[in-house]
Structures are given as structure tokens and as C-alpha cells.
Design an enzyme around this catalytic site. Structure first.
Site, short mmCIF file in Angstrom:
data_model
loop_
_atom_site.label_atom_id
_atom_site.label_comp_id
_atom_site.label_asym_id
_atom_site.label_seq_id
_atom_site.Cartn_x
_atom_site.Cartn_y
_atom_site.Cartn_z
CG ASP A 11 34.14 -19.21 -33.16
OD1 ASP A 11 33.77 -20.20 -32.66
OD2 ASP A 11 33.96 -18.03 -32.52
CB ILE A 12 32.27 -24.57 -33.83
CG1 ILE A 12 31.35 -25.46 -34.49
CG2 ILE A 12 31.90 -24.48 -32.72
CD1 ILE A 12 31.42 -27.13 -34.02
CG ASN A 25 30.82 -30.11 -17.96
OD1 ASN A 25 29.61 -30.51 -17.48
ND2 ASN A 25 31.26 -28.90 -18.30
N GLY A 33 36.49 -23.64 -23.03
CA GLY A 33 36.68 -24.09 -24.37
C GLY A 33 35.64 -23.96 -25.31
CB VAL A 34 34.05 -25.83 -28.12
CG1 VAL A 34 33.87 -27.24 -27.69
CG2 VAL A 34 33.60 -25.63 -29.50
CG ASP A 35 30.45 -26.58 -22.48
OD1 ASP A 35 29.27 -26.13 -23.15
OD2 ASP A 35 30.43 -27.10 -21.76
CB SER A 118 38.12 -35.68 -26.20
OG SER A 118 36.93 -36.21 -25.48
N GLY A 120 40.97 -30.89 -26.32
CA GLY A 120 41.61 -29.67 -25.48
C GLY A 120 41.79 -30.01 -24.15
CB VAL A 121 39.71 -29.27 -21.27
CG1 VAL A 121 39.95 -29.34 -19.49
CG2 VAL A 121 39.65 -27.66 -21.29
N1 AR6 Z 1 35.36 -23.51 -32.19
C1 AR6 Z 1 35.71 -24.56 -32.76
N2 AR6 Z 1 36.60 -25.51 -31.93
C2 AR6 Z 1 36.93 -24.83 -30.89
C3 AR6 Z 1 36.55 -23.52 -30.31
C4 AR6 Z 1 35.67 -22.79 -31.19
N3 AR6 Z 1 35.07 -21.83 -30.70
N4 AR6 Z 1 36.98 -23.43 -29.08
C5 AR6 Z 1 37.92 -24.38 -28.85
N5 AR6 Z 1 37.91 -25.19 -29.72
P1 AR6 Z 1 37.42 -28.29 -25.30
P2 AR6 Z 1 37.02 -31.04 -24.56
C6 AR6 Z 1 38.40 -26.47 -29.94
O1 AR6 Z 1 38.61 -28.19 -24.37
O2 AR6 Z 1 38.55 -31.23 -24.57
C7 AR6 Z 1 34.95 -27.64 -21.46
O3 AR6 Z 1 35.20 -26.92 -20.36
C8 AR6 Z 1 39.71 -26.88 -29.03
O4 AR6 Z 1 40.86 -26.18 -29.65
O5 AR6 Z 1 36.71 -27.28 -25.78
O6 AR6 Z 1 36.49 -32.23 -24.97
C9 AR6 Z 1 33.68 -28.60 -21.14
O7 AR6 Z 1 32.70 -28.04 -20.29
C10 AR6 Z 1 39.85 -28.47 -28.88
O8 AR6 Z 1 40.39 -28.79 -30.34
O9 AR6 Z 1 36.78 -29.53 -25.19
C11 AR6 Z 1 34.44 -29.88 -20.66
O10 AR6 Z 1 34.33 -29.54 -19.04
C12 AR6 Z 1 38.40 -28.72 -29.15
O11 AR6 Z 1 37.77 -27.55 -29.53
C13 AR6 Z 1 35.78 -29.94 -21.27
O12 AR6 Z 1 35.86 -28.47 -21.78
C14 AR6 Z 1 37.88 -29.25 -27.86
O13 AR6 Z 1 38.39 -28.58 -26.84
C15 AR6 Z 1 35.73 -30.64 -22.31
O14 AR6 Z 1 36.81 -30.83 -22.87
#
Ligand code: AR6
Length: 173
Positions: A11-12, A25, A33-35, A118, A120-121
Site C-alpha cells: 500500500d503506497i 483525476n 482507488g489509490v487517490d 492508469s 485501475g479505473v
Molecule cells: N497503493 C498502491 N496502489 C494502489 C492502491 C494503494 N493503496 N490502491 C489502488 N492501487 P486507480 P487510475 C493501484 O484506479 O487507473 C481515481 O478515482 C490499483 O490497483 O487508483 O489512474 C482517480 O480519482 C491500480 O494498479 O487509478 C481517477 O478518477 C493503480 O493503483 C481514477 O481513479 C491505479 O488505479 C484514476 O484511475
């Protein structure tokens, strides 16, 4: 070069580095997600600072403090939404890594951790994104002496395995 790049699973938000990168975003006002995880762990002051930034275009990056995070700074970058590869997604993702690293170096950041932006979502294929992340980072580090360590934080076993495989291919002699 190899010792300046590290791949970990986890977990970052738990990482004690100078800066962690947020896959945000363009509003920079939080999300899932990570945000979402970064905003929860940093506390409400992060959102307060983000409100003053006026958003961020795709491929660019902005810096804030880390507040309650173990990391001192958060670098917010906005990855591309995957549209089948017809919308310059590779270029935009490359810019995310380049601009985040450039901003880190300008702020004298010695250690930085990236999530898989990018993938994830936003739906960017993981293997393709990983190749870009590792290639752009190695190219950048070759010309930069400020950043000592880049950590790629993989969320889950599949991402970890993908990063390890591509990393080994890249550094094969
Ligand atoms: N630590 C490390 N990596 C993580 C964590 C964490 N705690 N949580 C998720 N990931 P995403 P995107 C990974 O969806 O695709 C948000 O709503 C996850 O498994 O977080 O760039 C923003 O506000 C994936 O591999 O980001 C935007 O609207 C990676 O982080 C949108 O999502 C990215 O997944 C951005 O989408």
C-alpha cells in the site's frame, strides 16, 4: 541503475519516502482507488491544498505536502483513460512519469514511490503501462543525479509479478 529502482508489493500510503505519486483525476479533488486511499491517509488538509491548485491536465503533475502521510510530499499526476490505444495514451502516460520525476528532482526529492498509474479505473493494460513506467524512469535516472531511489508499489500479486518480469527483461545483460 538497478539499485536505484525497487519493486515492492503493498500500500503506497504506508511508504516512508520523500514523495509518493497519486494517480489522480484532472479535478485533483479526490476519487477512488489509490487517490481515495491517499486522501484518507493524508487527512482533510490535503484536499484543502488541492483546491488551490486549479486542477491538472492529463500527463502533467503538481506537488503538495503529505500532511498525515509518512511521505513528505504528494505528486499528483493525471493518467490517460484507455481508449484502445488510439488517443495517444502511451504518450500521455510517458508524460505522467517524466513530469512527476522532473517535479521531484526540482524539489530535491531523493526517494519517490509510484503506483501503476492508469491501470485501475482508467483501464490502461498493465503490461503495456509497466513497460512505459520502467523505460521512462530508467531513461530519466540516466540524466538525473538528484533522485536516488524510485519505488514501484504494486497493489497485489499480479501487478508485482508483471513489474518483476518486465524489470528483469529490461536489465538483462
Ligand atoms: N497503493 C498502491 N496502489 C494502489 C492502491 C494503494 N493503496 N490502491 C489502488 N492501487 P486507480 P487510475 C493501484 O484506479 O487507473 C481515481 O478515482 C490499483 O490497483 O487508483 O489512474 C482517480 O480519482 C491500480 O494498479 O487509478 C481517477 O478518477 C493503480 O493503483 C481514477 O481513479 C491505479 O488505479 C484514476 O484511475
Amino acid at each position: 541503475m538497478k539499485e536505484r529502482i525497487e519493486i515492492v508489493e503493498g500500500d503506497i500510503t504506508k511508504l516512508k519516502v520523500d514523495a509518493i505519486v497519486n494517480a489522480a483525476n484532472s479535478s485533483l479533488l479526490g476519487g477512488g482507488g489509490v487517490d481515495g486511499a491517499i486522501h484518507r491517509a493524508a487527512g482533510p488538509k490535503l484536499l484543502e491544498e488541492c483546491r488551490t491548485l486549479g486542477g491538472c491536465p492529463t500527463g502533467e503533475a503538481k506537488i503538495t505536502k503529505g500532511y498525515n502521510l509518512p511521505a513528505k510530499f504528494v505528486i499528483h499526476t493525471v493518467g490517460p483513460v484507455w481508449c484502445g490505444g488510439y488517443n495517444k495514451e502511451d504518450d500521455f502516460l510517458s508524460s505522467c512519469y517524466k513530469n512527476s520525476l522532473k517535479l521531484a528532482s526540482e524539489n530535491n526529492i531523493k526517494s519517490i514511490a509510484f503506483p501503476a498509474i492508469s491501470t485501475g479505473v482508467y483501464g490502461f493494460p498493465l503490461e503495456r503501462a509497466t513497460k512505459i513506467a520502467l523505460k521512462i524512469t530508467t531513461d530519466f535516472l540516466m540524466t538525473d543525479q538528484t533522485i536516488e531511489k524510485v519505488v514501484f508499489v504494486c497493489f497485489g500479486k499480479i501487478a508485482y509479478k508483471t513489474y518483476k518480469e518486465i524489470y528483469d527483461q529490461l536489465f538483462v545483460e
